[in-house]
Design a protein around this motif. Sequence first.
Motif, PDB file in Angstrom:
ATOM      1  N   THR A   1      -9.188   7.515  -2.389  1.00 43.60           N
ATOM      2  CA  THR A   1      -8.742   8.548  -1.442  1.00 43.60           C
ATOM      3  C   THR A   1      -7.851   9.563  -2.154  1.00 43.60           C
ATOM      4  O   THR A   1      -7.991  10.771  -1.963  1.00 43.60           O
ATOM      5  CB  THR A   1      -7.997   7.898  -0.254  1.00 43.60           C
ATOM      6  N   PHE A   2      -6.946   9.061  -3.004  1.00 46.01           N
ATOM      7  CA  PHE A   2      -6.071   9.956  -3.758  1.00 46.01           C
ATOM      8  C   PHE A   2      -6.878  10.774  -4.767  1.00 46.01           C
ATOM      9  O   PHE A   2      -6.628  11.971  -4.951  1.00 46.01           O
ATOM     10  CB  PHE A   2      -4.965   9.161  -4.460  1.00 46.01           C
TER      11      PHE A   2
ATOM     12  N   THR B   1      -6.460   5.546   4.223  1.00 43.45           N
ATOM     13  CA  THR B   1      -6.915   4.285   3.638  1.00 43.45           C
ATOM     14  C   THR B   1      -7.109   3.228   4.715  1.00 43.45           C
ATOM     15  O   THR B   1      -8.129   2.529   4.741  1.00 43.45           O
ATOM     16  CB  THR B   1      -5.891   3.790   2.587  1.00 43.45           C
TER      17      THR B   1
ATOM     18  N   ALA C   1       1.974  10.417   0.649  1.00 40.98           N
ATOM     19  CA  ALA C   1       1.692   8.974   0.578  1.00 40.98           C
ATOM     20  C   ALA C   1       1.355   8.426   1.963  1.00 40.98           C
ATOM     21  O   ALA C   1       0.412   7.641   2.114  1.00 40.98           O
ATOM     22  CB  ALA C   1       2.884   8.235  -0.018  1.00 40.98           C
TER      23      ALA C   1
ATOM     24  N   THR D   1       1.601   9.328  -5.751  1.00 48.24           N
ATOM     25  CA  THR D   1       1.662  10.731  -5.357  1.00 48.24           C
ATOM     26  C   THR D   1       2.987  11.393  -5.706  1.00 48.24           C
ATOM     27  O   THR D   1       3.026  12.598  -5.902  1.00 48.24           O
ATOM     28  CB  THR D   1       1.457  10.885  -3.830  1.00 48.24           C
TER      29      THR D   1
ATOM     30  N   LEU E   1       0.829  -1.208   0.000  1.00 51.40           N
ATOM     31  CA  LEU E   1       0.000   0.000   0.000  1.00 51.40           C
ATOM     32  C   LEU E   1       0.863   1.259   0.000  1.00 51.40           C
ATOM     33  O   LEU E   1       0.627   2.181  -0.784  1.00 51.40           O
ATOM     34  CB  LEU E   1      -0.923  -0.021   1.221  1.00 51.40           C
TER      35      LEU E   1
ATOM     36  N   ALA F   1      -7.334   3.292  -1.526  1.00 53.90           N
ATOM     37  CA  ALA F   1      -6.251   4.279  -1.675  1.00 53.90           C
ATOM     38  C   ALA F   1      -6.421   5.081  -2.956  1.00 53.90           C
ATOM     39  O   ALA F   1      -6.225   6.305  -2.957  1.00 53.90           O
ATOM     40  CB  ALA F   1      -4.898   3.574  -1.671  1.00 53.90           C
ATOM     41  N   THR F   2      -6.798   4.419  -4.039  1.00 55.26           N
ATOM     42  CA  THR F   2      -7.004   5.112  -5.313  1.00 55.26           C
ATOM     43  C   THR F   2      -8.115   6.144  -5.179  1.00 55.26           C
ATOM     44  O   THR F   2      -7.968   7.290  -5.622  1.00 55.26           O
ATOM     45  CB  THR F   2      -7.333   4.098  -6.433  1.00 55.26           C
TER      46      THR F   2
ATOM     47  N   ILE G   1      -2.166   9.383   2.798  1.00 53.26           N
ATOM     48  CA  ILE G   1      -3.123   8.567   2.034  1.00 53.26           C
ATOM     49  C   ILE G   1      -3.201   7.165   2.646  1.00 53.26           C
ATOM     50  O   ILE G   1      -4.292   6.610   2.798  1.00 53.26           O
ATOM     51  CB  ILE G   1      -2.730   8.485   0.537  1.00 53.26           C
ATOM     52  N   VAL G   2      -2.068   6.599   3.013  1.00 47.67           N
ATOM     53  CA  VAL G   2      -2.033   5.261   3.627  1.00 47.67           C
ATOM     54  C   VAL G   2      -2.823   5.274   4.942  1.00 47.67           C
ATOM     55  O   VAL G   2      -3.637   4.381   5.189  1.00 47.67           O
ATOM     56  CB  VAL G   2      -0.579   4.787   3.863  1.00 47.67           C
TER      57      VAL G   2
ATOM     58  N   TYR H   1       2.662   1.718  -3.385  1.00 49.39           N
ATOM     59  CA  TYR H   1       1.698   2.182  -4.391  1.00 49.39           C
ATOM     60  C   TYR H   1       1.416   3.672  -4.208  1.00 49.39           C
ATOM     61  O   TYR H   1       1.431   4.440  -5.180  1.00 49.39           O
ATOM     62  CB  TYR H   1       0.408   1.367  -4.272  1.00 49.39           C
ATOM     63  N   CYS H   2       1.175   4.082  -2.979  1.00 48.96           N
ATOM     64  CA  CYS H   2       0.854   5.487  -2.713  1.00 48.96           C
ATOM     65  C   CYS H   2       2.025   6.412  -3.022  1.00 48.96           C
ATOM     66  O   CYS H   2       1.831   7.516  -3.543  1.00 48.96           O
ATOM     67  CB  CYS H   2       0.385   5.661  -1.272  1.00 48.96           C
TER      68      CYS H   2
END
Length: 176
Positions: A78-79, A50, A43, A37, A29, A75-76, A46-47, A32-33
């Motif tokens: 949220t971003f 999430t 990130a 970002t 996670l 997460a997607t 966001i984590v 990815y973030c």
Amino acid sequence: MEEKELIYKAKNGNKYALNELLSQNYNTLLGYCIKMTGNPMLAQDIVQETMLKAILNIKNFTPEVKFSTWLLKIATNTFKDYLRKHKNIELVEEIFSNTEEDVEETAMTNIQYSELMNILMKLPYEKRAVFILKHYYGYKYQEIAKIMDCPVGTVRSRLHNAIKEIMSEIGRRGIL
């Protein structure tokens, strides 16, 4: 314990099982973030958001997909919400060092990585997410479609266009 058993227990209020699920998927996670970002501090935010959403909504999770797929979808989204609220996002350069490589090669790798991140950050988040999910995490088109909440054809199109744009920009900049 297997993921399905952890999910079952977490949905029934077992905090240890939920913690275990989140711990097992934290690095994926976070990675990815960071890639989405381009900013490690953002990130982390966001984590955290999430994970909070996952904790609050674990009872709604249906194990049709892997837990990591569900987390990446959260997460997607949220971003995506973050992008709607904040139009300016600044890329923070990460510096990598590897003592086994020589300094020149490390510098070249850092420059290439930085250039690639700059190119990725210029892509719309939909194309960036599809590219990262496919090429960094190896997700199948169907899994990406679930994460992105779009048809498989759209995933294929976004990936094709992302690769085309990345390759064009790499050629233009003369990297690699």
